[in-house]
Design an enzyme around this catalytic site. Structure first.
Site, PDB file in Angstrom:
ATOM      1  N   ILE A   1       0.836  -1.204   0.000  1.00  0.00           N
ATOM      2  CA  ILE A   1       0.000   0.000   0.000  1.00  0.00           C
ATOM      3  C   ILE A   1       0.866   1.247   0.000  1.00  0.00           C
ATOM      4  O   ILE A   1       1.742   1.408   0.842  1.00  0.00           O
ATOM      5  CB  ILE A   1      -0.934   0.010   1.230  1.00  0.00           C
ATOM      6  CG1 ILE A   1      -1.816  -1.243   1.247  1.00  0.00           C
ATOM      7  CG2 ILE A   1      -1.768   1.285   1.248  1.00  0.00           C
ATOM      8  CD1 ILE A   1      -2.776  -1.370   0.079  1.00  0.00           C
ATOM      9  N   LYS A   2       0.590   2.117  -0.976  1.00  0.00           N
ATOM     10  CA  LYS A   2       1.342   3.375  -1.070  1.00  0.00           C
ATOM     11  C   LYS A   2       0.591   4.459  -0.314  1.00  0.00           C
ATOM     12  O   LYS A   2      -0.603   4.693  -0.556  1.00  0.00           O
ATOM     13  CB  LYS A   2       1.428   3.789  -2.533  1.00  0.00           C
ATOM     14  CG  LYS A   2       2.821   3.723  -3.116  1.00  0.00           C
ATOM     15  CD  LYS A   2       2.752   4.077  -4.581  1.00  0.00           C
ATOM     16  CE  LYS A   2       4.036   4.650  -5.076  1.00  0.00           C
ATOM     17  NZ  LYS A   2       3.925   5.034  -6.488  1.00  0.00           N
ATOM     18  N   ILE A   3       1.296   5.091   0.588  1.00  0.00           N
ATOM     19  CA  ILE A   3       0.699   6.148   1.409  1.00  0.00           C
ATOM     20  C   ILE A   3       1.660   7.336   1.408  1.00  0.00           C
ATOM     21  O   ILE A   3       2.864   7.152   1.631  1.00  0.00           O
ATOM     22  CB  ILE A   3       0.479   5.639   2.858  1.00  0.00           C
ATOM     23  CG1 ILE A   3      -0.565   4.520   2.865  1.00  0.00           C
ATOM     24  CG2 ILE A   3       0.079   6.771   3.792  1.00  0.00           C
ATOM     25  CD1 ILE A   3      -0.907   3.970   4.256  1.00  0.00           C
TER      26      ILE A   3
END
Ligand code: G3P
Length: 215
Positions: free
Chosen positions: A83-85
Site C-alpha cells: 500500500i502506497k501512502i
C-alpha cells in the site's frame, strides 16, 4: 539493486515480466488513470496475476481513518499488494497502525531525509524518494537517495529505499551506486537500459563475418 516497473500498463508489465528481471511494480493514481480501464481494483489484480513481487497500490483517502480502511481493502486484493501512502502526518499515523498489522507500506512522495526517517520509524516497508521531481526544481534527487540509504544503514532500519520518479538510464546507474535497494523505472527507461549501439553493431558484425564464411 532490484528493478520495479513504474507503470499500470498491462502490456508493458507483461513484456517486462517476460524478461525475468523485474521484481515488482509501482502504480499511482496518475498512472492508473492513463489506462483503458481506470478501475484500480481490476488493474491491481491483473498486475498481481502477472508479477509475484511487490505491487504498489496507492490510497486516495486523505484522513487517517479513511486511509486505514482503504488500505485494508486494497491489501486484500492480492497477497503481494503493497500500500502506497504519502508521507504526511495522516499518512504516518496510518502507516504506524497498518505496519503493526503486517500490511506492507510504501511511503510515497518523499522529498526529504526527515520524511524518510519518519517513514522508517512508522514501520514502512519501503520509502520512495522522488528523484526526478526534485531534479525538476533544481535539487539533487540522487543526493537525497544516497543520504537516506546512508542513514538507514547507519541505524539498521529494515525499510527499503525505492528510487522513484526515474526519468532516464543515468538515474538507474546513480541509484545503484548510491545503494538504493530498488529503482522503479518507467517501461521506456527499462528499454533504454537494455540497448547499447555497440551491442547492435557487434551483432551485425558477427553475423556478417559468419555469413561470409558460411556462404
Ligand atoms: O514512481 C513515482 C513516479 O510514478 C512519479 O514519476 O515522472 O511523475 O515524477 P514522475
Amino acid at each position: 539493486m532490484r528493478i520495479f516497473l513504474d507503470t499500470a500498463n498491462i502490456d508493458e508489465i507483461r513484456e517486462a515480466a517476460s524478461l525475468g528481471i523485474i521484481s515488482g511494480v509501482t502504480t499511482n493514481p496518475s498512472l492508473v488513470s492513463k489506462e483503458a480501464t481506470a478501475d484500480y481494483e481490476t488493474v491491481i489484480k491483473t498486475i498481481c496475476s502477472i508479477v509475484s513481487g511487490s505491487v504498489s497500490a496507492e490510497v486516495l483517502a486523505e484522513d487517517t481513518d479513511s486511509m486505514i480502511e482503504e488500505a485494508r481493502v486494497k491489501a486484500s486484493w492480492a497477497p503481494n499488494v503493497t500500500i502506497k501512502i504519502p508521507v504526511t502526518a495522516a499518512g504516518l499515523k496510518a502507516t504506524s497502525v497498518l505496519s503493526k498489522e503486517k500490511v506492507d507500506i510504501n511511503m510515497t512522495l518523499c522529498f526529504s531525509v526527515n520524511q524518510a526517517l519518519l517513514a522508517a520509524l512508522a514501520g514502512a516497508a519501503y520509502v520512495s524518494p522522488f528523484v526526478g521531481r526534485l531534479d525538476d526544481v533544481g535539487h539533487d534527487g540522487m543526493q537525497l537517495v544516497k543520504e537516506i540509504v546512508d542513514i538507514y544503514n547507519h541505524y539498521e532500519f529494515n525499510t527499503k529505499v525505492i528510487a522513484a520518479s526515474i526519468r532516464h538510464p543515468l538515474h538507474c546507474v546513480v541509484a545503484a551506486k548510491a545503494g538504493a535497494h530498488i529503482a522503479t523505472v518507467p517501461y521506456s527507461v527499462l528499454m533504454q537500459m537494455i540497448r547499447h549501439p555497440l551491442t547492435d553493431v557487434g551483432i551485425e558484425r558477427f553475423l556478417s563475418d559468419w555469413r561470409r564464411v558460411s556462404g
